[in-house]
Design a protein around this motif. Structure first.
Motif, mmCIF file in Angstrom:
data_model
loop_
_atom_site.group_PDB
_atom_site.id
_atom_site.type_symbol
_atom_site.label_atom_id
_atom_site.label_comp_id
_atom_site.label_asym_id
_atom_site.label_seq_id
_atom_site.Cartn_x
_atom_site.Cartn_y
_atom_site.Cartn_z
ATOM 1 N N ASN A 25 4.113 -13.800 -7.932
ATOM 2 C CA ASN A 25 4.788 -12.508 -7.938
ATOM 3 C C ASN A 25 5.054 -12.032 -9.372
ATOM 4 O O ASN A 25 5.560 -12.779 -10.202
ATOM 5 C CB ASN A 25 6.124 -12.602 -7.188
ATOM 6 N N VAL A 26 4.663 -10.807 -9.661
ATOM 7 C CA VAL A 26 4.953 -10.193 -10.958
ATOM 8 C C VAL A 26 6.128 -9.238 -10.733
ATOM 9 O O VAL A 26 6.070 -8.375 -9.851
ATOM 10 C CB VAL A 26 3.723 -9.417 -11.505
ATOM 11 N N SER A 27 7.182 -9.403 -11.490
ATOM 12 C CA SER A 27 8.400 -8.613 -11.258
ATOM 13 C C SER A 27 8.163 -7.129 -11.494
ATOM 14 O O SER A 27 7.269 -6.735 -12.265
ATOM 15 C CB SER A 27 9.523 -9.093 -12.182
ATOM 16 N N ALA A 28 8.995 -6.324 -10.850
ATOM 17 C CA ALA A 28 8.925 -4.873 -11.058
ATOM 18 C C ALA A 28 9.165 -4.560 -12.525
ATOM 19 O O ALA A 28 8.504 -3.682 -13.100
ATOM 20 C CB ALA A 28 9.952 -4.171 -10.178
ATOM 21 N N SER A 53 0.521 -1.245 3.043
ATOM 22 C CA SER A 53 1.484 -2.134 3.688
ATOM 23 C C SER A 53 1.699 -3.394 2.855
ATOM 24 O O SER A 53 0.741 -4.077 2.494
ATOM 25 C CB SER A 53 0.979 -2.524 5.071
ATOM 26 N N PRO A 54 2.979 -3.714 2.538
ATOM 27 C CA PRO A 54 3.278 -4.943 1.782
ATOM 28 C C PRO A 54 2.783 -6.200 2.490
ATOM 29 O O PRO A 54 2.559 -7.234 1.879
ATOM 30 C CB PRO A 54 4.804 -4.944 1.674
ATOM 31 N N LYS A 55 2.585 -6.084 3.814
ATOM 32 C CA LYS A 55 2.063 -7.219 4.580
ATOM 33 C C LYS A 55 0.657 -7.577 4.094
ATOM 34 O O LYS A 55 0.281 -8.740 4.004
ATOM 35 C CB LYS A 55 2.031 -6.839 6.073
ATOM 36 N N TRP A 56 -0.132 -6.542 3.737
ATOM 37 C CA TRP A 56 -1.500 -6.759 3.287
ATOM 38 C C TRP A 56 -1.575 -7.019 1.792
ATOM 39 O O TRP A 56 -2.392 -7.805 1.324
ATOM 40 C CB TRP A 56 -2.381 -5.561 3.653
ATOM 41 N N VAL A 57 -0.756 -6.303 1.032
ATOM 42 C CA VAL A 57 -0.789 -6.454 -0.430
ATOM 43 C C VAL A 57 0.649 -6.625 -0.940
ATOM 44 O O VAL A 57 1.278 -5.689 -1.418
ATOM 45 C CB VAL A 57 -1.457 -5.230 -1.118
ATOM 46 N N PRO A 58 1.200 -7.849 -0.816
ATOM 47 C CA PRO A 58 2.602 -8.087 -1.180
ATOM 48 C C PRO A 58 2.928 -7.720 -2.630
ATOM 49 O O PRO A 58 4.043 -7.284 -2.933
ATOM 50 C CB PRO A 58 2.796 -9.590 -0.947
ATOM 51 N N GLN A 59 1.956 -7.881 -3.531
ATOM 52 C CA GLN A 59 2.193 -7.622 -4.953
ATOM 53 C C GLN A 59 2.568 -6.154 -5.215
ATOM 54 O O GLN A 59 3.219 -5.843 -6.204
ATOM 55 C CB GLN A 59 0.930 -7.979 -5.748
ATOM 56 N N MET A 60 2.161 -5.268 -4.309
ATOM 57 C CA MET A 60 2.411 -3.838 -4.511
ATOM 58 C C MET A 60 3.683 -3.339 -3.807
ATOM 59 O O MET A 60 3.946 -2.140 -3.751
ATOM 60 C CB MET A 60 1.204 -3.022 -4.025
ATOM 61 N N ALA A 61 4.466 -4.284 -3.285
ATOM 62 C CA ALA A 61 5.690 -3.900 -2.562
ATOM 63 C C ALA A 61 6.705 -3.188 -3.453
ATOM 64 O O ALA A 61 7.572 -2.460 -2.973
ATOM 65 C CB ALA A 61 6.321 -5.142 -1.933
ATOM 66 N N THR A 62 6.601 -3.378 -4.769
ATOM 67 C CA THR A 62 7.565 -2.775 -5.702
ATOM 68 C C THR A 62 7.080 -1.426 -6.245
ATOM 69 O O THR A 62 7.649 -0.903 -7.209
ATOM 70 C CB THR A 62 7.813 -3.723 -6.891
ATOM 71 N N SER A 63 6.050 -0.854 -5.650
ATOM 72 C CA SER A 63 5.435 0.361 -6.209
ATOM 73 C C SER A 63 6.418 1.516 -6.379
ATOM 74 O O SER A 63 6.376 2.234 -7.384
ATOM 75 C CB SER A 63 4.253 0.806 -5.351
ATOM 76 N N MET A 282 -0.469 -11.060 -19.862
ATOM 77 C CA MET A 282 -1.004 -12.417 -19.697
ATOM 78 C C MET A 282 0.080 -13.459 -19.985
ATOM 79 O O MET A 282 0.081 -14.531 -19.385
ATOM 80 C CB MET A 282 -2.230 -12.639 -20.590
ATOM 81 N N GLY A 283 1.010 -13.114 -20.871
ATOM 82 C CA GLY A 283 2.168 -13.983 -21.100
ATOM 83 C C GLY A 283 3.008 -14.115 -19.834
ATOM 84 O O GLY A 283 3.497 -15.203 -19.501
ATOM 85 N N GLN A 284 3.145 -13.003 -19.109
ATOM 86 C CA GLN A 284 3.886 -13.024 -17.841
ATOM 87 C C GLN A 284 3.165 -13.893 -16.804
ATOM 88 O O GLN A 284 3.803 -14.561 -15.993
ATOM 89 C CB GLN A 284 4.014 -11.591 -17.281
ATOM 90 N N LEU A 285 1.832 -13.864 -16.859
ATOM 91 C CA LEU A 285 1.045 -14.617 -15.876
ATOM 92 C C LEU A 285 0.799 -16.061 -16.314
ATOM 93 O O LEU A 285 0.301 -16.878 -15.542
ATOM 94 C CB LEU A 285 -0.295 -13.909 -15.632
ATOM 95 N N GLY A 286 1.107 -16.338 -17.588
ATOM 96 C CA GLY A 286 0.999 -17.708 -18.087
ATOM 97 C C GLY A 286 -0.418 -18.198 -18.308
ATOM 98 O O GLY A 286 -0.711 -19.385 -18.154
ATOM 99 N N ARG A 287 -1.312 -17.279 -18.662
ATOM 100 C CA ARG A 287 -2.682 -17.704 -18.978
ATOM 101 C C ARG A 287 -3.310 -16.756 -19.994
ATOM 102 O O ARG A 287 -2.761 -15.690 -20.281
ATOM 103 C CB ARG A 287 -3.542 -17.787 -17.716
#
Length: 303
Positions: A25-28, A53-63, A282-287
Protein backbone atom coordinates in the motif's frame (compact mmCIF):
# COMPACT_ATOMS: atom_id res chain seq x y z
CA UNK A 1 15.33 12.17 -42.57
CA UNK A 2 11.73 12.85 -41.54
CA UNK A 3 11.05 16.15 -39.82
CA UNK A 4 10.36 15.43 -36.16
CA UNK A 5 7.81 17.41 -34.11
CA UNK A 6 9.26 20.55 -32.50
CA UNK A 7 7.33 20.06 -29.26
CA UNK A 8 5.99 16.97 -27.51
CA UNK A 9 3.43 16.60 -24.73
CA UNK A 10 4.22 13.92 -22.17
CA UNK A 11 1.33 12.47 -20.20
CA UNK A 12 2.76 11.32 -16.86
CA UNK A 13 0.90 8.15 -15.84
CA UNK A 14 2.99 7.08 -12.83
CA UNK A 15 0.54 8.09 -10.08
CA UNK A 16 -2.22 5.96 -11.63
CA UNK A 17 -1.02 3.40 -14.18
CA UNK A 18 2.34 3.17 -12.46
CA UNK A 19 1.15 2.58 -8.91
CA UNK A 20 -2.09 0.67 -9.42
CA UNK A 21 -0.49 -2.78 -9.40
CA UNK A 22 1.90 -2.22 -6.51
CA UNK A 23 1.23 -4.86 -3.87
CA UNK A 24 2.44 -2.73 -0.95
CA UNK A 25 0.00 0.00 0.00
CA UNK A 26 1.26 3.46 -0.96
CA UNK A 27 -0.18 6.11 1.36
CA UNK A 28 -2.38 8.91 0.10
CA UNK A 29 0.21 11.36 1.44
CA UNK A 30 2.95 9.79 -0.70
CA UNK A 31 0.72 9.86 -3.79
CA UNK A 32 -0.14 13.51 -3.16
CA UNK A 33 3.53 14.41 -2.77
CA UNK A 34 4.37 12.48 -5.96
CA UNK A 35 1.73 14.34 -7.99
CA UNK A 36 2.88 17.67 -6.54
CA UNK A 37 6.50 16.93 -7.46
CA UNK A 38 5.46 15.98 -10.99
CA UNK A 39 3.37 19.15 -11.28
CA UNK A 40 6.41 21.18 -10.23
CA UNK A 41 8.46 19.40 -12.92
CA UNK A 42 6.22 21.00 -15.56
CA UNK A 43 3.99 18.23 -16.93
CA UNK A 44 1.04 19.42 -18.99
CA UNK A 45 -0.97 16.31 -18.16
CA UNK A 46 -0.82 13.98 -15.13
CA UNK A 47 -2.93 10.85 -14.75
CA UNK A 48 -3.56 11.20 -11.04
CA UNK A 49 -6.47 8.94 -10.11
CA UNK A 50 -8.69 6.01 -10.99
CA UNK A 51 -12.32 5.78 -9.94
CA UNK A 52 -12.74 2.04 -10.25
CA UNK A 53 -13.99 -0.37 -7.61
CA UNK A 54 -11.45 -0.63 -4.74
CA UNK A 55 -12.28 -4.35 -4.73
CA UNK A 56 -10.54 -4.65 -8.11
CA UNK A 57 -7.82 -2.04 -7.67
CA UNK A 58 -7.24 -1.49 -3.91
CA UNK A 59 -4.28 0.84 -4.53
CA UNK A 60 -6.62 3.42 -6.08
CA UNK A 61 -9.03 3.53 -3.13
CA UNK A 62 -7.50 6.86 -2.02
CA UNK A 63 -8.14 8.60 -5.36
CA UNK A 64 -10.68 11.09 -3.99
CA UNK A 65 -8.35 12.15 -1.17
CA UNK A 66 -5.46 12.52 -3.62
CA UNK A 67 -7.51 14.68 -6.00
CA UNK A 68 -8.78 16.81 -3.11
CA UNK A 69 -5.34 17.52 -1.65
CA UNK A 70 -2.95 17.90 -4.58
CA UNK A 71 -1.66 21.38 -5.37
CA UNK A 72 -2.95 22.03 -8.86
CA UNK A 73 -0.63 23.79 -11.24
CA UNK A 74 -2.27 26.23 -13.65
CA UNK A 75 -2.26 24.76 -17.15
CA UNK A 76 -1.86 21.13 -16.05
CA UNK A 77 -4.61 18.63 -16.89
CA UNK A 78 -5.32 16.19 -14.04
CA UNK A 79 -6.88 13.00 -15.42
CA UNK A 80 -8.86 10.18 -13.86
CA UNK A 81 -9.81 6.76 -15.19
CA UNK A 82 -13.59 6.26 -15.26
CA UNK A 83 -14.93 2.84 -16.31
CA UNK A 84 -18.62 3.67 -15.79
CA UNK A 85 -21.07 6.36 -14.69
CA UNK A 86 -20.36 5.72 -11.01
CA UNK A 87 -16.68 6.36 -11.71
CA UNK A 88 -17.54 9.42 -13.78
CA UNK A 89 -19.64 10.96 -10.99
CA UNK A 90 -16.76 10.41 -8.56
CA UNK A 91 -14.29 11.99 -10.99
CA UNK A 92 -16.60 14.97 -11.52
CA UNK A 93 -16.96 15.47 -7.76
CA UNK A 94 -13.16 15.24 -7.41
CA UNK A 95 -12.76 18.00 -10.04
CA UNK A 96 -10.88 15.94 -12.62
CA UNK A 97 -10.05 17.95 -15.75
CA UNK A 98 -10.18 14.91 -18.00
CA UNK A 99 -11.82 11.50 -17.79
CA UNK A 100 -10.30 8.44 -19.41
CA UNK A 101 -12.26 5.55 -20.90
CA UNK A 102 -10.48 2.40 -21.98
CA UNK A 103 -11.16 -0.27 -24.55
CA UNK A 104 -9.06 -2.84 -26.36
CA UNK A 105 -8.16 -3.56 -29.97
CA UNK A 106 -8.12 -7.25 -29.02
CA UNK A 107 -11.41 -9.08 -28.57
CA UNK A 108 -9.74 -11.73 -26.38
CA UNK A 109 -8.16 -9.12 -24.10
CA UNK A 110 -11.45 -7.23 -23.79
CA UNK A 111 -13.17 -10.39 -22.57
CA UNK A 112 -10.39 -11.20 -20.08
CA UNK A 113 -9.83 -7.64 -18.84
CA UNK A 114 -13.33 -6.18 -18.61
CA UNK A 115 -15.53 -9.27 -19.21
CA UNK A 116 -17.27 -8.01 -22.31
CA UNK A 117 -16.83 -7.65 -26.05
CA UNK A 118 -15.24 -4.58 -27.66
CA UNK A 119 -18.67 -3.47 -28.94
CA UNK A 120 -20.21 -3.89 -25.48
CA UNK A 121 -17.35 -1.96 -23.85
CA UNK A 122 -17.86 0.98 -26.21
CA UNK A 123 -21.63 0.93 -25.56
CA UNK A 124 -20.92 1.12 -21.81
CA UNK A 125 -18.89 4.26 -22.38
CA UNK A 126 -21.58 6.14 -24.32
CA UNK A 127 -23.22 7.66 -21.20
CA UNK A 128 -19.80 8.49 -19.71
CA UNK A 129 -18.75 10.24 -22.93
CA UNK A 130 -22.02 12.17 -23.12
CA UNK A 131 -21.72 13.22 -19.46
CA UNK A 132 -18.12 14.35 -19.95
CA UNK A 133 -19.16 16.57 -22.87
CA UNK A 134 -22.20 17.91 -20.99
CA UNK A 135 -19.95 18.90 -18.07
CA UNK A 136 -17.21 20.44 -20.21
CA UNK A 137 -14.58 17.83 -19.34
CA UNK A 138 -11.94 16.54 -21.71
CA UNK A 139 -12.51 12.95 -22.82
CA UNK A 140 -9.62 10.62 -23.56
CA UNK A 141 -9.91 7.14 -25.01
CA UNK A 142 -7.24 4.51 -24.41
CA UNK A 143 -6.93 1.47 -26.68
CA UNK A 144 -4.98 -1.37 -25.09
CA UNK A 145 -3.27 -4.22 -26.98
CA UNK A 146 -3.03 -2.19 -30.20
CA UNK A 147 0.24 -3.89 -31.12
CA UNK A 148 -0.25 -7.41 -29.78
CA UNK A 149 -2.26 -9.39 -27.24
CA UNK A 150 -1.19 -11.93 -24.58
CA UNK A 151 -4.18 -14.12 -25.47
CA UNK A 152 -4.70 -13.86 -29.24
CA UNK A 153 -1.20 -12.80 -30.36
CA UNK A 154 -1.34 -10.64 -33.49
CA UNK A 155 -3.87 -7.80 -33.57
CA UNK A 156 -4.94 -6.85 -37.12
CA UNK A 157 -4.52 -3.22 -38.19
CA UNK A 158 -8.22 -3.08 -39.05
CA UNK A 159 -9.08 -3.94 -35.43
CA UNK A 160 -7.12 -0.89 -34.28
CA UNK A 161 -8.76 1.30 -36.93
CA UNK A 162 -12.21 0.06 -35.87
CA UNK A 163 -11.74 0.97 -32.21
CA UNK A 164 -10.18 4.35 -33.13
CA UNK A 165 -13.32 5.10 -35.17
CA UNK A 166 -15.55 4.08 -32.28
CA UNK A 167 -13.60 6.24 -29.80
CA UNK A 168 -13.64 9.14 -32.26
CA UNK A 169 -17.41 8.84 -32.65
CA UNK A 170 -17.84 8.97 -28.87
CA UNK A 171 -16.23 12.44 -29.03
CA UNK A 172 -12.78 11.66 -27.63
CA UNK A 173 -10.43 14.66 -27.60
CA UNK A 174 -7.37 12.42 -27.56
CA UNK A 175 -6.84 8.72 -28.27
CA UNK A 176 -4.02 6.61 -26.82
CA UNK A 177 -2.64 3.74 -28.87
CA UNK A 178 -1.18 1.39 -26.27
CA UNK A 179 1.37 -1.41 -26.44
CA UNK A 180 0.12 -2.99 -23.23
CA UNK A 181 2.55 -5.91 -23.28
CA UNK A 182 5.48 -4.13 -24.92
CA UNK A 183 5.85 -6.40 -27.97
CA UNK A 184 5.97 -3.88 -30.81
CA UNK A 185 9.01 -2.94 -32.88
CA UNK A 186 9.68 0.22 -34.89
CA UNK A 187 8.23 -0.67 -38.30
CA UNK A 188 5.11 -2.22 -36.80
CA UNK A 189 4.68 0.82 -34.59
CA UNK A 190 4.73 3.09 -37.64
CA UNK A 191 2.17 0.94 -39.46
CA UNK A 192 -0.20 1.04 -36.48
CA UNK A 193 0.20 4.80 -35.96
CA UNK A 194 -0.34 5.50 -39.67
CA UNK A 195 -3.49 3.35 -39.54
CA UNK A 196 -4.80 5.26 -36.51
CA UNK A 197 -4.00 8.59 -38.18
CA UNK A 198 -6.26 7.71 -41.12
CA UNK A 199 -9.18 7.65 -38.68
CA UNK A 200 -8.31 10.46 -36.24
CA UNK A 201 -6.27 13.67 -36.00
CA UNK A 202 -2.57 12.81 -35.88
CA UNK A 203 -1.85 15.64 -33.45
CA UNK A 204 -4.31 14.11 -30.96
CA UNK A 205 -3.01 10.55 -31.09
CA UNK A 206 -0.77 9.44 -28.22
CA UNK A 207 1.72 6.58 -28.00
CA UNK A 208 1.63 4.50 -24.80
CA UNK A 209 4.55 2.06 -24.78
CA UNK A 210 5.65 -0.57 -22.30
CA UNK A 211 9.29 -1.65 -22.25
CA UNK A 212 8.95 -5.43 -21.84
CA UNK A 213 11.31 -6.20 -24.74
CA UNK A 214 13.37 -3.03 -24.41
CA UNK A 215 11.80 -1.46 -27.52
CA UNK A 216 9.84 1.45 -26.04
CA UNK A 217 12.31 4.25 -26.89
CA UNK A 218 12.77 2.87 -30.42
CA UNK A 219 8.99 2.79 -30.81
CA UNK A 220 8.71 6.37 -29.57
CA UNK A 221 11.33 7.50 -32.10
CA UNK A 222 9.48 5.59 -34.84
CA UNK A 223 6.25 7.34 -33.80
CA UNK A 224 7.96 10.75 -33.87
CA UNK A 225 8.98 10.04 -37.47
CA UNK A 226 5.31 9.51 -38.34
CA UNK A 227 4.43 12.81 -36.62
CA UNK A 228 3.03 11.61 -33.27
CA UNK A 229 3.68 14.30 -30.65
CA UNK A 230 2.01 12.96 -27.48
CA UNK A 231 3.50 10.15 -25.41
CA UNK A 232 2.70 8.49 -22.10
CA UNK A 233 5.41 7.57 -19.64
CA UNK A 234 5.75 6.66 -16.01
CA UNK A 235 8.26 8.11 -13.56
CA UNK A 236 11.00 5.51 -12.84
CA UNK A 237 9.28 3.08 -15.22
CA UNK A 238 6.61 2.17 -12.67
CA UNK A 239 3.76 -0.05 -13.73
CA UNK A 240 2.82 -3.14 -15.65
CA UNK A 241 -0.34 -5.00 -16.58
CA UNK A 242 -1.90 -7.55 -14.23
CA UNK A 243 -3.48 -9.37 -17.19
CA UNK A 244 -0.29 -9.62 -19.24
CA UNK A 245 2.18 -12.17 -17.89
CA UNK A 246 5.75 -10.89 -17.79
CA UNK A 247 4.83 -7.38 -18.95
CA UNK A 248 7.14 -4.88 -17.31
CA UNK A 249 6.43 -1.26 -16.60
CA UNK A 250 5.63 1.68 -18.77
CA UNK A 251 8.57 3.36 -20.45
CA UNK A 252 10.38 5.53 -17.88
CA UNK A 253 9.67 9.24 -18.07
CA UNK A 254 13.29 10.15 -17.37
CA UNK A 255 14.43 8.10 -20.39
CA UNK A 256 11.83 9.66 -22.68
CA UNK A 257 12.65 13.21 -21.60
CA UNK A 258 16.38 12.52 -22.01
CA UNK A 259 15.76 11.24 -25.55
CA UNK A 260 13.49 14.14 -26.54
CA UNK A 261 15.79 16.82 -25.13
CA UNK A 262 18.71 15.18 -26.94
CA UNK A 263 16.73 15.52 -30.17
CA UNK A 264 16.17 19.23 -29.48
CA UNK A 265 12.44 18.68 -28.92
CA UNK A 266 10.73 20.92 -26.37
CA UNK A 267 8.77 19.26 -23.57
CA UNK A 268 8.48 22.00 -20.96
CA UNK A 269 9.73 19.46 -18.40
CA UNK A 270 12.57 19.87 -15.91
CA UNK A 271 14.41 16.53 -16.05
CA UNK A 272 16.18 17.08 -12.70
CA UNK A 273 12.82 17.48 -10.98
CA UNK A 274 11.55 14.27 -12.60
CA UNK A 275 14.63 12.48 -11.24
CA UNK A 276 13.75 13.87 -7.78
CA UNK A 277 10.19 12.55 -8.10
CA UNK A 278 11.50 9.15 -9.16
CA UNK A 279 13.91 8.96 -6.23
CA UNK A 280 11.10 9.94 -3.87
CA UNK A 281 8.55 7.34 -5.00
CA UNK A 282 11.10 4.53 -5.30
CA UNK A 283 12.24 5.42 -1.78
CA UNK A 284 8.63 4.92 -0.67
CA UNK A 285 8.55 1.55 -2.43
CA UNK A 286 11.96 0.55 -1.06
CA UNK A 287 13.63 -0.36 -4.33
CA UNK A 288 15.66 1.09 -7.18
CA UNK A 289 13.88 2.65 -10.14
CA UNK A 290 13.78 1.20 -13.67
CA UNK A 291 14.91 4.35 -15.46
CA UNK A 292 18.37 4.11 -17.02
CA UNK A 293 18.66 7.89 -17.40
CA UNK A 294 17.19 8.49 -13.94
CA UNK A 295 19.62 6.08 -12.28
CA UNK A 296 22.58 7.51 -14.23
CA UNK A 297 21.71 11.11 -13.34
CA UNK A 298 21.14 10.17 -9.69
CA UNK A 299 24.55 8.41 -9.58
CA UNK A 300 26.22 11.42 -11.20
CA UNK A 301 24.73 13.68 -8.50
CA UNK A 302 25.96 11.36 -5.77
CA UNK A 303 29.44 11.75 -7.27
Amino acid sequence: MNTLPKTVKIVEVGPRDGLQNEKENVSAEAKIQLVDMLSAAGFANIEAASFVSPKWVPQMATSREVMDKITRRAGTIYSALTPNMQGFEAALAAKADEVVIFGSASEAFSQKNINCSIAESIARFEPVAAAAKANGLRLRGSISCSFGCPYQGEVPLESVADVVRRMRDLGCDEIDIADTIGVSTARKTQAVMETAAREFHLDRIAGHFHDTYGQALANIYASLEVGVSIFHSSVSGLGGCPYAKGATGNVATEDVVYLLHGLGIETGIDLDKVVDAGLFIMGQLGRKGNSRAGNALAAKRAG
